[in-house]
Design a protein around this motif. Structure first.
Motif, PDB file in Angstrom:
ATOM      1  N   LEU A 229      34.865  43.916  44.845  1.00  0.00           N
ATOM      2  CA  LEU A 229      35.145  44.470  46.167  1.00  0.00           C
ATOM      3  C   LEU A 229      34.322  45.716  46.473  1.00  0.00           C
ATOM      4  O   LEU A 229      34.352  46.214  47.596  1.00  0.00           O
ATOM      5  N   GLU A 230      33.590  46.202  45.478  1.00  0.00           N
ATOM      6  CA  GLU A 230      32.676  47.323  45.708  1.00  0.00           C
ATOM      7  C   GLU A 230      31.318  46.853  46.222  1.00  0.00           C
ATOM      8  O   GLU A 230      30.500  47.675  46.665  1.00  0.00           O
ATOM      9  N   LEU A 231      31.055  45.552  46.150  1.00  0.00           N
ATOM     10  CA  LEU A 231      29.775  45.025  46.607  1.00  0.00           C
ATOM     11  C   LEU A 231      29.640  45.172  48.121  1.00  0.00           C
ATOM     12  O   LEU A 231      30.628  45.114  48.867  1.00  0.00           O
ATOM     13  N   GLU A 232      28.414  45.351  48.570  1.00  0.00           N
ATOM     14  CA  GLU A 232      28.187  45.503  50.009  1.00  0.00           C
ATOM     15  C   GLU A 232      28.574  44.226  50.750  1.00  0.00           C
ATOM     16  O   GLU A 232      29.213  44.271  51.802  1.00  0.00           O
ATOM     17  N   GLU A 233      28.146  43.068  50.200  1.00  0.00           N
ATOM     18  CA  GLU A 233      28.546  41.779  50.768  1.00  0.00           C
ATOM     19  C   GLU A 233      29.557  41.153  49.820  1.00  0.00           C
ATOM     20  O   GLU A 233      29.209  40.596  48.791  1.00  0.00           O
ATOM     21  N   LYS A 234      30.814  41.284  50.167  1.00  0.00           N
ATOM     22  CA  LYS A 234      31.900  40.884  49.273  1.00  0.00           C
ATOM     23  C   LYS A 234      32.138  39.379  49.349  1.00  0.00           C
ATOM     24  O   LYS A 234      31.918  38.759  50.400  1.00  0.00           O
ATOM     25  N   PRO A 235      32.634  38.780  48.271  1.00  0.00           N
ATOM     26  CA  PRO A 235      33.024  37.365  48.342  1.00  0.00           C
ATOM     27  C   PRO A 235      34.244  37.204  49.243  1.00  0.00           C
ATOM     28  O   PRO A 235      35.082  38.111  49.351  1.00  0.00           O
ATOM     29  N   THR A 236      34.328  36.057  49.886  1.00  0.00           N
ATOM     30  CA  THR A 236      35.502  35.774  50.720  1.00  0.00           C
ATOM     31  C   THR A 236      36.572  35.018  49.940  1.00  0.00           C
ATOM     32  O   THR A 236      37.704  34.868  50.415  1.00  0.00           O
ATOM     33  N   ALA A 237      36.210  34.548  48.738  1.00  0.00           N
ATOM     34  CA  ALA A 237      37.163  33.811  47.901  1.00  0.00           C
ATOM     35  C   ALA A 237      36.788  34.025  46.437  1.00  0.00           C
ATOM     36  O   ALA A 237      35.626  34.266  46.108  1.00  0.00           O
ATOM     37  N   VAL A 238      37.796  33.939  45.578  1.00  0.00           N
ATOM     38  CA  VAL A 238      37.570  34.087  44.135  1.00  0.00           C
ATOM     39  C   VAL A 238      38.335  32.992  43.404  1.00  0.00           C
ATOM     40  O   VAL A 238      39.524  32.762  43.667  1.00  0.00           O
ATOM     41  N   PHE A 239      37.648  32.323  42.492  1.00  0.00           N
ATOM     42  CA  PHE A 239      38.269  31.362  41.587  1.00  0.00           C
ATOM     43  C   PHE A 239      38.406  32.038  40.230  1.00  0.00           C
ATOM     44  O   PHE A 239      37.434  32.582  39.708  1.00  0.00           O
ATOM     45  N   VAL A 240      39.620  32.019  39.659  1.00  0.00           N
ATOM     46  CA  VAL A 240      39.856  32.699  38.386  1.00  0.00           C
ATOM     47  C   VAL A 240      40.188  31.678  37.299  1.00  0.00           C
ATOM     48  O   VAL A 240      40.728  30.609  37.576  1.00  0.00           O
ATOM     49  N   ALA A 241      39.839  32.048  36.053  1.00  0.00           N
ATOM     50  CA  ALA A 241      39.961  31.110  34.939  1.00  0.00           C
ATOM     51  C   ALA A 241      41.392  30.837  34.540  1.00  0.00           C
ATOM     52  O   ALA A 241      41.669  29.822  33.881  1.00  0.00           O
ATOM     53  N   ASN A 242      42.324  31.708  34.884  1.00  0.00           N
ATOM     54  CA  ASN A 242      43.745  31.402  34.675  1.00  0.00           C
ATOM     55  C   ASN A 242      44.608  32.210  35.621  1.00  0.00           C
ATOM     56  O   ASN A 242      44.161  33.208  36.218  1.00  0.00           O
ATOM     57  N   ASP A 243      45.852  31.788  35.775  1.00  0.00           N
ATOM     58  CA  ASP A 243      46.762  32.434  36.707  1.00  0.00           C
ATOM     59  C   ASP A 243      47.121  33.846  36.278  1.00  0.00           C
ATOM     60  O   ASP A 243      47.444  34.698  37.108  1.00  0.00           O
ATOM     61  N   THR A 244      47.092  34.107  34.975  1.00  0.00           N
ATOM     62  CA  THR A 244      47.428  35.430  34.479  1.00  0.00           C
ATOM     63  C   THR A 244      46.413  36.458  34.972  1.00  0.00           C
ATOM     64  O   THR A 244      46.771  37.580  35.338  1.00  0.00           O
ATOM     65  N   ILE A 245      45.142  36.093  34.990  1.00  0.00           N
ATOM     66  CA  ILE A 245      44.115  36.964  35.567  1.00  0.00           C
ATOM     67  C   ILE A 245      44.422  37.221  37.034  1.00  0.00           C
ATOM     68  O   ILE A 245      44.262  38.344  37.536  1.00  0.00           O
ATOM     69  N   ALA A 246      44.875  36.176  37.736  1.00  0.00           N
ATOM     70  CA  ALA A 246      45.151  36.304  39.166  1.00  0.00           C
ATOM     71  C   ALA A 246      46.209  37.364  39.458  1.00  0.00           C
ATOM     72  O   ALA A 246      46.176  38.010  40.510  1.00  0.00           O
ATOM     73  N   VAL A 247      47.146  37.553  38.530  1.00  0.00           N
ATOM     74  CA  VAL A 247      48.158  38.597  38.715  1.00  0.00           C
ATOM     75  C   VAL A 247      47.480  39.953  38.905  1.00  0.00           C
ATOM     76  O   VAL A 247      47.877  40.757  39.756  1.00  0.00           O
ATOM     77  N   GLY A 248      46.441  40.212  38.112  1.00  0.00           N
ATOM     78  CA  GLY A 248      45.708  41.467  38.244  1.00  0.00           C
ATOM     79  C   GLY A 248      44.963  41.571  39.560  1.00  0.00           C
ATOM     80  O   GLY A 248      44.830  42.671  40.135  1.00  0.00           O
TER      81      GLY A 248
END
Length: 330
Positions: A229-248
């Motif tokens: 989210l610090e990038l100038e052109e931020k991603p509009t979506a993120v795929f994470v390797a597990n749901d536990t990461i998604a909690v963060g």
């Protein structure tokens, strides 16, 4: 569908404790054993065992887990498989023996077969082979000529998540994943990352700055999304390797004032029991972990009863569970 109150009743804790455990609240001061009870209760309530007649023959089955309690609680993927696996063995009337890292072959003479769950290096695999018992691996397939195995098609599962995001109009897609390290310091990269990179390259949408790798836990997910989210052109979506990461990721968005899915869409992987209780509920890839445990038991029973010589590999299908954490691009 199970409620937080149902989980609290089984785990013998308060509703508030269940909510905070399922959301990986780092400020919660409870023991790992309490956290384990909560996660196990959640898995038991979501587990629907088929009603089948018990087999006449009973066996003593060795269970070999490659991970620690702390690792299981960080990523409850293995916990969900373990709960289903042990429940299935109990229903079939088999005796369970927990194999420890220091067990010698002579101590395992009375065991009929072994089920291995987790990530195993070459040394572990050869040690299991030295026990000279029928073996089934879950979540890995180290040698299809010697062992039965139950695996997930990570290629197809990853493409399901990416195809859904592409259908929603996302072209700036990030990935947050992890890397496994064995006791010898060797690194093993996530197959989901490899598929993610090759698939988006084939679409002309790959951007290296959108790949962030850390640990499979909420803390690293929190830190790595902040970097994206610090990038100038931020991603509009993120795929994470597990749901536990998604909690963060949810925590990072909350702190930085980003709204899910309006500002950023998120897709997880595993469909852990906590995913449906996240706010908003997490869109994710369901791995049918309870079925993986059941199939492993059936494979080993068949091997023991029929004295089958041919090794089998069962690939368990996945399913995209659409909830509320991913929407189309504005």
């Amino acid at each position: 569908m199970a409620t937080i109150k149902d989980i609290a009743d089984i785990a013998n804790v308060s509703i508030a404790t269940v909510s905070r455990v399922l959301n990986y609240d780092e400020t919660l001061n409870v023991t790992d054993e309490t956290r384990q009870r909560v996660f196990e209760a959640a898995e038991q309530l979501s587990y629907q065992a088929p009603s089948r007649k018990k087999r006449k023959r009973k066996f003593k089955i060795g269970l070999y887990y490659s991970y620690s309690l702390e690792e299981e609680l960080d990523d409850t993927y293995y916990l969900s498989i373990r709960v289903a696996l042990e429940k299935k063995l109990e229903q079939e009337g088999h005796k369970i023996y927990r194999i420890r890292s220091g067990d010698q072959p002579e101590r395992l003479r009375t065991i009929d077969g072994i089920i291995c769950l987790g990530f195993f290096v070459k040394e572990d695999i050869e040690r299991v082979s030295s026990f000279q018992k029928p073996v089934v691996f879950i979540d890995s397939s180290p040698d299809t000529d010697r062992f039965d195995s139950v695996v997930i098609d990570f290629h197809k599962a990853t493409r399901k998540a990416l195809d859904y995001l592409l259908e929603l109009g996302h072209t700036r897609i990030g990935f947050i994943g992890g890397v496994d390290t064995d006791q010898f310091g060797n690194h093993y990269y996530d197959l989901r990352q490899e598929v993610f990179e090759s698939y988006l390259k084939s679409k002309g949408l790959y951007r290296g700055e959108y790949i962030k790798i850390g640990g499979y836990n909420p803390k690293d997910g929190y830190l790595l999304l902040k970097q994206l989210l610090e990038l100038e052109e931020k991603p509009t979506a993120v795929f994470v390797a597990n749901d536990t990461i998604a909690v963060g990721l949810y925590k990072a968005c909350s702190e930085l004032g980003y709204h899910i899915p309006e500002d950023i869409s998120i897709i997880g992987f595993n469909d852990i029991s906590a995913a449906q209780f996240m706010v908003p509920p997490l869109t994710t890839i369901r791995l049918n972990t309870e079925f993986m445990g059941e199939v492993a038991v059936s494979l080993l029973q068949d091997r023991l009863i029929s004295v089958r010589d041919i090794c089998l590999q069962i690939t368990v299908p996945t399913k995209l569970i659409i909830r509320e954490s991913a929407i189309g691009v504005k």
